[in-house]
Design a protein around this motif. Structure first.
Motif, PDB file in Angstrom:
ATOM      1  N   VAL A   1      -9.770   3.809  -3.270  1.00 11.56           N
ATOM      2  CA  VAL A   1     -10.426   2.507  -3.428  1.00 11.56           C
ATOM      3  C   VAL A   1      -9.425   1.399  -3.762  1.00 11.56           C
ATOM      4  O   VAL A   1      -9.383   0.370  -3.094  1.00 11.56           O
ATOM      5  CB  VAL A   1     -11.535   2.576  -4.513  1.00 11.56           C
ATOM      6  N   ARG A   2      -8.641   1.571  -4.793  1.00 14.49           N
ATOM      7  CA  ARG A   2      -7.790   0.495  -5.302  1.00 14.49           C
ATOM      8  C   ARG A   2      -6.484   0.299  -4.531  1.00 14.49           C
ATOM      9  O   ARG A   2      -6.022  -0.826  -4.368  1.00 14.49           O
ATOM     10  CB  ARG A   2      -7.456   0.730  -6.781  1.00 14.49           C
ATOM     11  N   ILE A   3      -5.842   1.392  -4.122  1.00 11.69           N
ATOM     12  CA  ILE A   3      -4.543   1.277  -3.455  1.00 11.69           C
ATOM     13  C   ILE A   3      -4.752   1.413  -1.958  1.00 11.69           C
ATOM     14  O   ILE A   3      -5.209   2.448  -1.480  1.00 11.69           O
ATOM     15  CB  ILE A   3      -3.563   2.360  -3.956  1.00 11.69           C
ATOM     16  N   PRO A   4      -4.427   0.367  -1.197  1.00 10.08           N
ATOM     17  CA  PRO A   4      -4.626   0.427   0.256  1.00 10.08           C
ATOM     18  C   PRO A   4      -3.776   1.522   0.902  1.00 10.08           C
ATOM     19  O   PRO A   4      -2.657   1.788   0.479  1.00 10.08           O
ATOM     20  CB  PRO A   4      -4.167  -0.951   0.735  1.00 10.08           C
ATOM     21  N   THR A   5      -4.337   2.144   1.927  1.00 15.45           N
ATOM     22  CA  THR A   5      -3.602   3.120   2.728  1.00 15.45           C
ATOM     23  C   THR A   5      -2.984   2.372   3.898  1.00 15.45           C
ATOM     24  O   THR A   5      -3.665   1.630   4.602  1.00 15.45           O
ATOM     25  CB  THR A   5      -4.535   4.228   3.249  1.00 15.45           C
ATOM     26  N   ILE A   6      -1.690   2.567   4.074  1.00 15.74           N
ATOM     27  CA  ILE A   6      -0.976   1.895   5.157  1.00 15.74           C
ATOM     28  C   ILE A   6      -0.306   2.946   6.036  1.00 15.74           C
ATOM     29  O   ILE A   6      -0.087   4.076   5.612  1.00 15.74           O
ATOM     30  CB  ILE A   6       0.064   0.897   4.612  1.00 15.74           C
ATOM     31  N   SER A   7       0.029   2.552   7.240  1.00 16.96           N
ATOM     32  CA  SER A   7       0.698   3.474   8.158  1.00 16.96           C
ATOM     33  C   SER A   7       2.195   3.507   7.864  1.00 16.96           C
ATOM     34  O   SER A   7       2.756   2.565   7.305  1.00 16.96           O
ATOM     35  CB  SER A   7       0.463   3.053   9.600  1.00 16.96           C
ATOM     36  N   ILE A   8       2.818   4.597   8.279  1.00 23.04           N
ATOM     37  CA  ILE A   8       4.275   4.713   8.146  1.00 23.04           C
ATOM     38  C   ILE A   8       4.948   3.592   8.939  1.00 23.04           C
ATOM     39  O   ILE A   8       5.944   3.023   8.491  1.00 23.04           O
ATOM     40  CB  ILE A   8       4.754   6.100   8.656  1.00 23.04           C
ATOM     41  N   GLU A   9       4.382   3.248  10.094  1.00 27.28           N
ATOM     42  CA  GLU A   9       4.942   2.177  10.917  1.00 27.28           C
ATOM     43  C   GLU A   9       4.921   0.848  10.163  1.00 27.28           C
ATOM     44  O   GLU A   9       5.841   0.040  10.278  1.00 27.28           O
ATOM     45  CB  GLU A   9       4.175   2.043  12.243  1.00 27.28           C
ATOM     46  N   HIS A  10       3.851   0.610   9.400  1.00 27.86           N
ATOM     47  CA  HIS A  10       3.743  -0.616   8.604  1.00 27.86           C
ATOM     48  C   HIS A  10       4.859  -0.663   7.550  1.00 27.86           C
ATOM     49  O   HIS A  10       5.456  -1.714   7.326  1.00 27.86           O
ATOM     50  CB  HIS A  10       2.364  -0.674   7.943  1.00 27.86           C
ATOM     51  N   VAL A  11       5.128   0.474   6.922  1.00 27.06           N
ATOM     52  CA  VAL A  11       6.205   0.558   5.917  1.00 27.06           C
ATOM     53  C   VAL A  11       7.547   0.286   6.584  1.00 27.06           C
ATOM     54  O   VAL A  11       8.363  -0.484   6.063  1.00 27.06           O
ATOM     55  CB  VAL A  11       6.214   1.945   5.232  1.00 27.06           C
ATOM     56  N   GLN A  12       7.782   0.908   7.744  1.00 29.31           N
ATOM     57  CA  GLN A  12       9.049   0.719   8.450  1.00 29.31           C
ATOM     58  C   GLN A  12       9.230  -0.726   8.891  1.00 29.31           C
ATOM     59  O   GLN A  12      10.325  -1.285   8.792  1.00 29.31           O
ATOM     60  CB  GLN A  12       9.138   1.667   9.642  1.00 29.31           C
ATOM     61  N   ALA A  13       8.152  -1.359   9.356  1.00 27.94           N
ATOM     62  CA  ALA A  13       8.224  -2.764   9.764  1.00 27.94           C
ATOM     63  C   ALA A  13       8.534  -3.657   8.567  1.00 27.94           C
ATOM     64  O   ALA A  13       9.344  -4.581   8.672  1.00 27.94           O
ATOM     65  CB  ALA A  13       6.918  -3.188  10.424  1.00 27.94           C
TER      66      ALA A  13
ATOM     67  N   GLY B   1       0.827  -1.205   0.000  1.00 27.40           N
ATOM     68  CA  GLY B   1       0.000   0.000   0.000  1.00 27.40           C
ATOM     69  C   GLY B   1       0.853   1.244   0.000  1.00 27.40           C
ATOM     70  O   GLY B   1       2.076   1.165  -0.122  1.00 27.40           O
ATOM     71  N   ILE B   2       0.196   2.387   0.153  1.00 28.13           N
ATOM     72  CA  ILE B   2       0.888   3.667   0.153  1.00 28.13           C
ATOM     73  C   ILE B   2       0.443   4.436   1.398  1.00 28.13           C
ATOM     74  O   ILE B   2      -0.754   4.501   1.693  1.00 28.13           O
ATOM     75  CB  ILE B   2       0.555   4.481  -1.118  1.00 28.13           C
ATOM     76  N   PRO B   3       1.404   5.050   2.120  1.00 29.79           N
ATOM     77  CA  PRO B   3       1.023   5.853   3.289  1.00 29.79           C
ATOM     78  C   PRO B   3       0.145   7.047   2.892  1.00 29.79           C
ATOM     79  O   PRO B   3       0.257   7.575   1.781  1.00 29.79           O
ATOM     80  CB  PRO B   3       2.365   6.339   3.853  1.00 29.79           C
ATOM     81  N   ALA B   4      -0.712   7.469   3.809  1.00 32.16           N
ATOM     82  CA  ALA B   4      -1.629   8.584   3.547  1.00 32.16           C
ATOM     83  C   ALA B   4      -0.878   9.847   3.155  1.00 32.16           C
ATOM     84  O   ALA B   4      -1.314  10.582   2.264  1.00 32.16           O
ATOM     85  CB  ALA B   4      -2.503   8.834   4.771  1.00 32.16           C
ATOM     86  N   SER B   5       0.257  10.111   3.785  1.00 27.96           N
ATOM     87  CA  SER B   5       1.019  11.325   3.460  1.00 27.96           C
ATOM     88  C   SER B   5       1.503  11.318   2.013  1.00 27.96           C
ATOM     89  O   SER B   5       1.498  12.350   1.342  1.00 27.96           O
ATOM     90  CB  SER B   5       2.207  11.483   4.414  1.00 27.96           C
ATOM     91  N   THR B   6       1.900  10.160   1.516  1.00 31.54           N
ATOM     92  CA  THR B   6       2.331  10.052   0.123  1.00 31.54           C
ATOM     93  C   THR B   6       1.146  10.229  -0.808  1.00 31.54           C
ATOM     94  O   THR B   6       1.256  10.898  -1.838  1.00 31.54           O
ATOM     95  CB  THR B   6       3.014   8.694  -0.130  1.00 31.54           C
ATOM     96  N   LYS B   7      -0.003   9.664  -0.441  1.00 33.92           N
ATOM     97  CA  LYS B   7      -1.207   9.841  -1.262  1.00 33.92           C
ATOM     98  C   LYS B   7      -1.589  11.312  -1.352  1.00 33.92           C
ATOM     99  O   LYS B   7      -1.939  11.802  -2.433  1.00 33.92           O
ATOM    100  CB  LYS B   7      -2.375   9.027  -0.698  1.00 33.92           C
ATOM    101  N   VAL B   8      -1.517  12.010  -0.227  1.00 26.18           N
ATOM    102  CA  VAL B   8      -1.847  13.443  -0.217  1.00 26.18           C
ATOM    103  C   VAL B   8      -0.896  14.203  -1.133  1.00 26.18           C
ATOM    104  O   VAL B   8      -1.312  15.060  -1.917  1.00 26.18           O
ATOM    105  CB  VAL B   8      -1.816  14.008   1.224  1.00 26.18           C
TER     106      VAL B   8
END
Length: 136
Positions: free
Chosen positions: A117-129, A71-78
């Motif tokens: 809808v198509r690209i899930p939003t993930i947390s920055i913590e999820h990306v770091q993990a 997925g993509i973090p919300a900040s990147t989507k913004v």
């Protein structure tokens, strides 16, 4: 692998890479899928080019989180939507034609659909993990 096929894959990778980088600024071009394609083709055709692309800022910004964590973090989507809408707004102001406005409106709706809808939003913590798990 056949040298001609590797050469064609390398050419395709560079085309996808260039279009993906242009897609950062032009909302109609899908940045992440093009950079994923370029990464795949570089991996199959040139280890040196593959190592280069995965070290670039554009790869880390638009592809790495998606590839690692799905997925993509919300900040990147913004950021993606902000740049896209600014470019489309400038285009709409410069080209004062209703057909262009309709096309830009469709592109805007498509981007909103992709991001929400198509690209899930993930947390920055999820990306770091995911990044840490890949390093281990």
């Amino acid at each position: 692998m056949n040298r001609a096929i590797r050469t064609l894959m390398l050419i395709g990778a560079w085309i996808a890479c260039i279009l993906g980088c242009v897609g950062v600024f032009v909302p109609v071009l899908p940045t992440t899928p093009l950079l994923l394609l370029a990464t795949f083709l570089f991996a199959k055709s040139s280890p040196r080019c593959h190592a280069w692309i995965v070290s670039t800022k554009v790869y880390k910004t638009y592809v790495e989180a998606f590839k690692q964590a799905g997925g993509i973090p919300a900040s990147t989507k913004v950021r993606i939507l902000t740049v896209s809408f600014l470019v489309m707004g400038a285009s709409a102001l410069i080209v004062q034609k209703p057909v262009v406005w309709v096309i830009l409106g469709c592109v805007a709706l498509f981007l909103i659909y992709l991001m929400f809808v198509r690209i899930p939003t993930i947390s920055i913590e999820h990306v770091q993990a995911a990044r840490q798990a890949e390093e281990e």
